[in-house]
Design an enzyme around this catalytic site. Structure first.
Site, PDB file in Angstrom:
ATOM      1  N   CYS A   1       0.803  -1.222   0.000  1.00 33.88           N
ATOM      2  CA  CYS A   1       0.000   0.000   0.000  1.00 33.88           C
ATOM      3  C   CYS A   1       0.837   1.274   0.000  1.00 33.88           C
ATOM      4  O   CYS A   1       0.288   2.372  -0.119  1.00 33.88           O
ATOM      5  CB  CYS A   1      -0.949  -0.020   1.188  1.00 33.88           C
ATOM      6  SG  CYS A   1      -1.964  -1.504   1.225  1.00 33.88           S
TER       7      CYS A   1
ATOM      8  N   HIS B   1      -2.528   7.474   6.959  1.00 37.55           N
ATOM      9  CA  HIS B   1      -2.831   6.185   6.322  1.00 37.55           C
ATOM     10  C   HIS B   1      -4.243   5.753   6.705  1.00 37.55           C
ATOM     11  O   HIS B   1      -5.024   5.365   5.844  1.00 37.55           O
ATOM     12  CB  HIS B   1      -1.791   5.154   6.747  1.00 37.55           C
ATOM     13  CG  HIS B   1      -1.905   3.850   6.033  1.00 37.55           C
ATOM     14  ND1 HIS B   1      -1.831   3.744   4.658  1.00 37.55           N
ATOM     15  CD2 HIS B   1      -2.080   2.590   6.505  1.00 37.55           C
ATOM     16  CE1 HIS B   1      -1.955   2.471   4.307  1.00 37.55           C
ATOM     17  NE2 HIS B   1      -2.113   1.756   5.412  1.00 37.55           N
TER      18      HIS B   1
ATOM     19  N   GLU C   1      -0.796   4.341  14.235  1.00 38.36           N
ATOM     20  CA  GLU C   1      -0.430   5.593  13.563  1.00 38.36           C
ATOM     21  C   GLU C   1      -0.591   6.791  14.485  1.00 38.36           C
ATOM     22  O   GLU C   1       0.247   7.707  14.484  1.00 38.36           O
ATOM     23  CB  GLU C   1      -1.253   5.776  12.291  1.00 38.36           C
ATOM     24  CG  GLU C   1      -0.795   6.955  11.453  1.00 38.36           C
ATOM     25  CD  GLU C   1      -1.433   7.010  10.072  1.00 38.36           C
ATOM     26  OE1 GLU C   1      -0.963   7.804   9.239  1.00 38.36           O
ATOM     27  OE2 GLU C   1      -2.401   6.254   9.826  1.00 38.36           O
TER      28      GLU C   1
ATOM     29  N   LYS D   1      -9.491   7.941   3.214  1.00 42.11           N
ATOM     30  CA  LYS D   1      -9.973   6.580   2.951  1.00 42.11           C
ATOM     31  C   LYS D   1     -11.406   6.393   3.464  1.00 42.11           C
ATOM     32  O   LYS D   1     -12.088   5.451   3.062  1.00 42.11           O
ATOM     33  CB  LYS D   1      -9.053   5.553   3.596  1.00 42.11           C
ATOM     34  CG  LYS D   1      -7.705   5.395   2.916  1.00 42.11           C
ATOM     35  CD  LYS D   1      -6.888   4.289   3.578  1.00 42.11           C
ATOM     36  CE  LYS D   1      -5.542   4.084   2.904  1.00 42.11           C
ATOM     37  NZ  LYS D   1      -4.592   5.179   3.200  1.00 42.11           N
TER      38      LYS D   1
ATOM     39  N   HIS E   1      -9.784   2.061   0.525  1.00 41.54           N
ATOM     40  CA  HIS E   1      -8.331   1.885   0.475  1.00 41.54           C
ATOM     41  C   HIS E   1      -7.935   1.422  -0.920  1.00 41.54           C
ATOM     42  O   HIS E   1      -8.225   0.298  -1.312  1.00 41.54           O
ATOM     43  CB  HIS E   1      -7.908   0.872   1.531  1.00 41.54           C
ATOM     44  CG  HIS E   1      -6.428   0.778   1.721  1.00 41.54           C
ATOM     45  ND1 HIS E   1      -5.517   1.501   0.976  1.00 41.54           N
ATOM     46  CD2 HIS E   1      -5.684   0.034   2.591  1.00 41.54           C
ATOM     47  CE1 HIS E   1      -4.294   1.211   1.370  1.00 41.54           C
ATOM     48  NE2 HIS E   1      -4.364   0.319   2.348  1.00 41.54           N
TER      49      HIS E   1
ATOM     50  N   PHE F   1       1.621  -3.777   3.831  1.00 44.02           N
ATOM     51  CA  PHE F   1       1.948  -5.118   4.309  1.00 44.02           C
ATOM     52  C   PHE F   1       3.423  -5.406   4.031  1.00 44.02           C
ATOM     53  O   PHE F   1       3.946  -5.070   2.964  1.00 44.02           O
ATOM     54  CB  PHE F   1       1.094  -6.170   3.606  1.00 44.02           C
ATOM     55  CG  PHE F   1      -0.344  -6.231   4.062  1.00 44.02           C
ATOM     56  CD1 PHE F   1      -0.785  -5.534   5.165  1.00 44.02           C
ATOM     57  CD2 PHE F   1      -1.259  -7.013   3.379  1.00 44.02           C
ATOM     58  CE1 PHE F   1      -2.109  -5.596   5.585  1.00 44.02           C
ATOM     59  CE2 PHE F   1      -2.581  -7.088   3.783  1.00 44.02           C
ATOM     60  CZ  PHE F   1      -3.008  -6.383   4.888  1.00 44.02           C
TER      61      PHE F   1
END
Length: 417
Positions: A165, A305, A316, A337, A342, A403
């Site tokens: 991502c 994010h 975060e 998002k 996403h 990831f």
């Protein structure tokens, strides 16, 4: 060696909430959700039956029908967004040195639909390998920048970045560095993703990563809300034209903002879970600020994010508090998002556009779908819940984490001569 300055001269977006940059930005500042029941396939037997799909998009508006059939949707999206960005930047390629114009493009997964379709056709056949001759060139991630370069005759640096991502944020950082090191004048950068298909959604469902709020998809993406239950899958593309400042000035280009820094780090913790204390996230923001020769006090807005996962949002926020300390309560923070879902490998570019436009317009887009405060978060933090806020945004930071523990952050600020 003195580093060149790098500015943003063109933007392009194809998103679940708008198929052009003006449509996308209008939806962002008005808090529009792109989530709806899936239409790309029958999702009845899947745990998650909704997503943030691109809507009313026809690749034949950009490509001949025969050519469109040779390309995976993630390349369709890349071409649409990059075409808009190139036009927006006013790039007249016959009158430019195309040997110094490159394409650096990110995608987390690439041609997943093509791969799925070809393997299923083989599995359902008699064992005879009747694969489409375009199978491999439709599927591979680097084919998106390849097609963009061929389309416009661009012979500069050309490759893909892959960091889940964080992919398109890494593409922006690479483009930024190539230009400021005088290895290119212009880079068409960005990212695209098209994973709303049986394999993509089934795989993320198997990981228990997706929201299953099938009774209310519009509000399913709830970053920082107490009842968040996973991310909402999105698709689309974002494209940003990065250009060396003197080159842009010489051709009279409009300038949206200046890109001043990029940071990278790794969590070194787990293949899918973020570091529980946000150490990698703190480090990537530290690295971005150091690269930009800025301090936490210089940042006004963070496009986080913020995927709407129980662990990711907490990690975060911990990183922001550790990094910014008291300055954290002066910031605006928001997760777009909540509206786009996403976009995986395309998220970085699409969200960087939101950050750039916030700098240009002095408006912070909201984090929508907030209903219940999470006691895990300090109430003094301004998550820009549910409604856009006007404020001076001299500099904005955009975070993306992937990831594998990949982290990337970029910083844009108002351009000053």
């Amino acid at each position: 060696m003195e580093l060149k300055r790098v500015v943003v001269t063109g933007l392009g977006a194809l998103t679940p909430i708008g198929n052009t940059v003006p449509e996308y930005w209008n939806s962002l500042i008005n808090g529009v959700s792109g989530a709806a029941p899936i239409t790309h396939y029958d999702p009845e037997k899947f745990r998650t039956k909704f997503a943030c799909e691109v809507k009313n998009f026809n690749p034949e508006d950009f490509l001949e029908k025969k050519e469109a059939r040779k390309l995976d949707p993630f390349v369709h999206y890349a071409i649409a967004a990059s075409d808009e960005a190139i036009k927006d930047a006013g790039l007249d390629f016959p009158n430019l040195d195309t040997n110094r114009i490159g394409v650096i493009w990110g995608s987390g997964i690439g041609g997943l639909k093509t791969f799925t379709d070809e393997v299923m056709n083989f599995a359902n056949g008699d064992g005879t390998p009747r694969f489409n001759p375009f199978f491999i060139p439709k599927m591979i991630l680097d084919i998106a920048p390849g097609h963009i370069s061929i389309r416009h005759g661009l012979r500069g640096p050309n490759f893909s970045t892959v960091s889940a991502c964080a992919s398109s944020t890494n593409a922006l950082i690479d483009a930024f560095n190539y230009i400021r090191l005088d290895m290119a004048d212009i880079i068409v950068s960005g990212g695209s993703e098209a994973i709303i298909n049986e394999a993509g959604m089934g795989g993320f469902n198997a990981m228990h990563a997706l929201s299953t709020r099938n009774d209310d998809p519009t509000t399913a993406s709830r970053p920082f809300d107490k009842d968040r239950d996973g991310f909402v899958a999105g698709e689309g593309a974002g494209s940003i034209i990065l250009e060396e400042l003197e080159h842009a000035l010489a051709r009279g280009a409009k300038i949206y903002a200046e890109m001043v820094g990029g940071g990278m780090s790794a969590d070194a913790n787990h293949i899918t879970a973020p570091h529980p204390e946000g150490l990698g996230a703190k480090l990537v923001m530290t690295n971005a600020l150091r690269d930009a020769h800025m301090t936490p006090a210089d940042i006004d807005y963070i496009n986080v994010h913020g995927t709407s996962t129980p662990l990711g949002d907490i990690s975060e926020v911990k990183a922001i508090l550790h990094m910014f300390e008291e300055d954290a309560f002066r910031l605006n923070i928001s997760s777009t998002k909540s509206m786009t879902g996403h976009l995986l490998g395309a998220a970085g570019a699409v969200e960087a556009i939101a950050a750039i436009l916030s700098v240009q317009n002095d408006i912070v887009p909201p984090t929508i779908n907030h209903f219940t405060d999470d006691p895990s978060f300090d109430p003094r933090l301004n998550f820009t819940f549910n409604k856009a806020q006007k404020r001076t945004v001299n500099a904005a930071l955009s975070n993306t984490f992937g990831f594998g523990g990949h982290n990337a952050s970029v910083i844009f600020k108002k351009y000053k001569a």
